[in-house]
Design a protein around this motif. Sequence first.
Motif, mmCIF file in Angstrom:
data_model
loop_
_atom_site.group_PDB
_atom_site.id
_atom_site.type_symbol
_atom_site.label_atom_id
_atom_site.label_comp_id
_atom_site.label_asym_id
_atom_site.label_seq_id
_atom_site.Cartn_x
_atom_site.Cartn_y
_atom_site.Cartn_z
ATOM 1 N N PHE A 12 0.861 -1.182 0.000
ATOM 2 C CA PHE A 12 0.000 0.000 0.000
ATOM 3 C C PHE A 12 0.899 1.234 0.000
ATOM 4 C CE2 PHE A 12 -2.469 2.969 2.940
ATOM 5 C CZ PHE A 12 -3.139 3.584 1.890
ATOM 6 N N GLU A 13 0.830 1.997 -1.056
ATOM 7 C CA GLU A 13 1.796 3.047 -1.338
ATOM 8 C C GLU A 13 1.993 4.007 -0.166
ATOM 9 O OE1 GLU A 13 2.814 6.209 -4.941
ATOM 10 O OE2 GLU A 13 0.785 5.406 -4.727
ATOM 11 N N PHE A 39 -0.062 -9.646 4.630
ATOM 12 C CA PHE A 39 1.346 -9.320 4.488
ATOM 13 C C PHE A 39 1.418 -7.918 3.882
ATOM 14 C CE2 PHE A 39 0.980 -13.829 4.598
ATOM 15 C CZ PHE A 39 2.181 -14.364 5.024
ATOM 16 N N ARG A 40 1.904 -6.949 4.655
ATOM 17 C CA ARG A 40 1.934 -5.552 4.226
ATOM 18 C C ARG A 40 3.369 -5.093 3.995
ATOM 19 N NH1 ARG A 40 -0.571 -1.044 5.383
ATOM 20 N NH2 ARG A 40 1.297 -0.363 4.266
ATOM 21 N N THR A 73 7.796 -3.300 6.872
ATOM 22 C CA THR A 73 6.860 -4.373 6.546
ATOM 23 C C THR A 73 6.068 -4.741 7.795
ATOM 24 O OG1 THR A 73 8.557 -6.009 7.054
ATOM 25 C CG2 THR A 73 8.350 -5.343 4.738
ATOM 26 N N ALA A 74 5.017 -5.536 7.601
ATOM 27 C CA ALA A 74 4.227 -6.015 8.743
ATOM 28 C C ALA A 74 3.495 -7.284 8.353
ATOM 29 C CB ALA A 74 3.233 -4.950 9.207
ATOM 30 N N TYR A 121 8.021 -9.243 3.028
ATOM 31 C CA TYR A 121 9.300 -8.670 2.617
ATOM 32 C C TYR A 121 9.120 -7.631 1.513
ATOM 33 C CZ TYR A 121 8.932 -11.814 -1.425
ATOM 34 O OH TYR A 121 8.510 -12.439 -2.561
ATOM 35 N N HIS A 122 10.162 -6.833 1.317
ATOM 36 C CA HIS A 122 10.187 -5.795 0.285
ATOM 37 C C HIS A 122 11.620 -5.723 -0.214
ATOM 38 C CE1 HIS A 122 8.723 -1.443 -0.881
ATOM 39 N NE2 HIS A 122 9.282 -2.101 -1.886
ATOM 40 N N LEU A 123 11.888 -6.328 -1.380
ATOM 41 C CA LEU A 123 13.244 -6.331 -1.898
ATOM 42 C C LEU A 123 13.651 -4.939 -2.353
ATOM 43 C CD1 LEU A 123 13.422 -9.679 -3.929
ATOM 44 C CD2 LEU A 123 13.743 -9.287 -1.474
#
Length: 315
Positions: A12-13, A39-40, A73-74, A121-123
């Motif tokens: 979510f931007e 997963f955020r 992240t969450a 995760y967020h690469l």
Amino acid sequence: MSRQITLVSWNFENNGGSDAEKRQRAHNKLVRLRPHLVFRQEMWKADSDGSTILYQLEEVLGLRGWLGPEACTAIFADPRLFRPVREWPKTGPMWVLPPTALTVRFLPAGDEAAPLALASYHLNYASGTNRVAEAEWLSTWADKKWTTPRGETLRMPCIIAGDNNSYPVPGVEGDPALPVLEKINDRPHRLHRSYVGPDGTRVMDTRPDEALRTAGMEDVARHWAVRHRDPAAVSRTVNACETHGPDSRVDRVYATTELLDAVSGVDVIEVPEEESDHHIVRVTLNGDRLSDILNQQPSAPGSLIAPRATSSGGA
């Protein structure tokens, strides 16, 4: 009738920025999907003022939340179905945007069932070199161990979900085509989404996908699209734009292979561009089948059982 478990992943931007009403509307959208696991990514400022935003989102979603390091992240989970048994605050040295990682028990499966390893995760956005290292660290959650009440050591099943900032390996009907490097108008973005291949030319970055699949984690949408001939499962998760190129599927859910038989559906819920720059990936699981899988403890090679003398599987 078996219980259906709904999992969603969403970048979510900017976590709605400073617009609390926008954030409320966005999470009301998630509530309508009735998720049991969320997963955020881009949880910016959710740790401010004593994690006020995190707890507000818990209340909106009706789920318990865990916020990863630096509010990148969450994970949110339905406490009626999932009970945490361990958090993993130290997730390895390579992360620009650290993941949120948990070990949870799926309560309907019972206390002797294998737990689940989860990670949101967020690469990295700008460095393909860093992304592939981050993907390699993600693989350690497919190698976490658990000791049963009988003293056996299990390799836990694992689900991870997030923004890969890179592409899946091509080859599935319906998957958005890889961008053509020279047609990406934004020159820095050409660098961000590519790497120098063996022949010295730049190619689009699919290495995180290849790395995770090598480690025994499957792209759940790809699996569903192939097994059920459902190309909608591999729909775009980010829209085409003038600077960054065509539609792409950078948001993905991966699971260790024993969990694939529990998957009962995969789709993408499109979000208007004024609300976010990423769409929502939804995966449904058959709860009864999930319980059966978590209670299977065969000793054959490649099963959940791992040799007793092995390490705890990384970070």
